[in-house]
Design a protein around this motif. Structure first.
Motif, mmCIF file in Angstrom:
data_model
loop_
_atom_site.group_PDB
_atom_site.id
_atom_site.type_symbol
_atom_site.label_atom_id
_atom_site.label_comp_id
_atom_site.label_asym_id
_atom_site.label_seq_id
_atom_site.Cartn_x
_atom_site.Cartn_y
_atom_site.Cartn_z
ATOM 1 N N GLY A 1 60.807 68.069 -54.938
ATOM 2 C CA GLY A 1 59.645 67.787 -54.113
ATOM 3 C C GLY A 1 59.077 66.404 -54.255
ATOM 4 N N PHE A 2 57.786 66.328 -54.077
ATOM 5 C CA PHE A 2 57.052 65.080 -53.937
ATOM 6 C C PHE A 2 57.172 64.197 -55.173
ATOM 7 C CE2 PHE A 2 53.148 62.560 -53.910
ATOM 8 C CZ PHE A 2 53.228 62.016 -52.643
ATOM 9 N N ASN B 1 56.382 60.303 -49.313
ATOM 10 C CA ASN B 1 55.183 61.017 -48.875
ATOM 11 C C ASN B 1 55.574 62.325 -48.199
ATOM 12 O OD1 ASN B 1 55.670 60.583 -46.011
ATOM 13 N ND2 ASN B 1 55.136 58.440 -46.411
ATOM 14 N N TRP B 2 54.564 63.155 -47.932
ATOM 15 C CA TRP B 2 54.805 64.469 -47.353
ATOM 16 C C TRP B 2 55.431 64.395 -45.976
ATOM 17 C CZ3 TRP B 2 55.057 68.568 -50.200
ATOM 18 C CH2 TRP B 2 54.349 68.634 -51.381
ATOM 19 N N ILE C 1 58.924 66.232 -44.968
ATOM 20 C CA ILE C 1 59.004 67.243 -43.909
ATOM 21 C C ILE C 1 60.007 66.837 -42.844
ATOM 22 C CG2 ILE C 1 57.691 68.300 -42.018
ATOM 23 C CD1 ILE C 1 55.257 68.257 -43.985
ATOM 24 N N SER D 1 63.260 64.254 -50.863
ATOM 25 C CA SER D 1 62.622 65.574 -50.878
ATOM 26 C C SER D 1 63.288 66.562 -51.819
ATOM 27 C CB SER D 1 62.661 66.150 -49.464
ATOM 28 O OG SER D 1 64.001 66.331 -49.066
#
Length: 197
Positions: A135-136, A141-142, A146, A193
């Motif tokens: 993940g992050f 960044n998000w 995504i 990610s």
């Protein structure tokens, strides 16, 4: 003087299954031996894939994605004749939306896949004393995560639908094509990610 023809009612739309109806159908399906074999295959394949990802996460290297792709490819060839080897809720969703998986079986597949992933993560954590980290990170960044995950999950579903689900054209390359998506997606998005796809 012309007479107007009677207007007939439009044909009734087919009844949409209710949530309760889907669960009732799933309860019936789960008692059938062929469906049980499919669910065991989905559990085993998903568990193997998620456990492989976790083990590779212990020692992150650029070539780990090859191990993950090889694990998926072998599970696709081994379990494909039994369950279709979806092994991923995104793939099951794509097959459902394409009309290749009925709603009750879709529900059972996704439930089984999520359970297998949870079991694999729990086994991994117990064996190695920590969970896999995804993940992050500070370098992304998000939004990037995504977008990247959506693009490569879409690519995976597209390749499954266009290779493994082609009717009338037997092929033996579909497993390699699916594994190739994991190599491409894992290599390109792993640093952004985690490449969960």
């Amino acid at each position: 003087m012309a007479t107007a023809e009677p207007v007939s009612d439009p044909p009734a739309a087919p009844e949409q299954p209710t949530v309760l109806g889907v669960f009732e159908k799933a309860k019936v399906l789960i008692r059938e031996k062929p469906v049980q074999r499919k669910l065991v295959a989905e559990f085993f394949g998903t568990f193997t894939l998620v456990f492989t990802v976790g083990c590779n996460n212990l020692n992150p290297e650029a070539f780990n994605v090859i191990s993950i792709a090889a694990s998926l490819t072998t599970m696709v060839y081994a379990l494909g004749p039994i369950s279709g080897a979806n092994l991923n809720p995104a793939v099951s969703t794509a097959l459902f939306l394409a009309g290749k998986l009925e709603v009750a079986l879709f529900t059972l597949y996704v439930t089984t896949q999520l359970g297998a992933g949870l079991c694999a993560g729990t086994c991994f954590s117990i064996l190695f004393g920590r969970g896999a980290e995804f993940g992050f990170t500070e370098t992304n960044n998000w939004v990037a995560m995504i977008v990247v995950e959506f693009c490569y999950a879409f690519m995976l579903c597209f390749v499954v639908l266009t290779t493994a689900c082609r009717s009338g054209e037997p092929n033996q390359y579909f497993g390699l094509a699916i594994g190739g998506v994991i190599v491409a997606g894992g290599t390109a998005s792993g640093w952004i990610s985690g490449g969960a796809l």
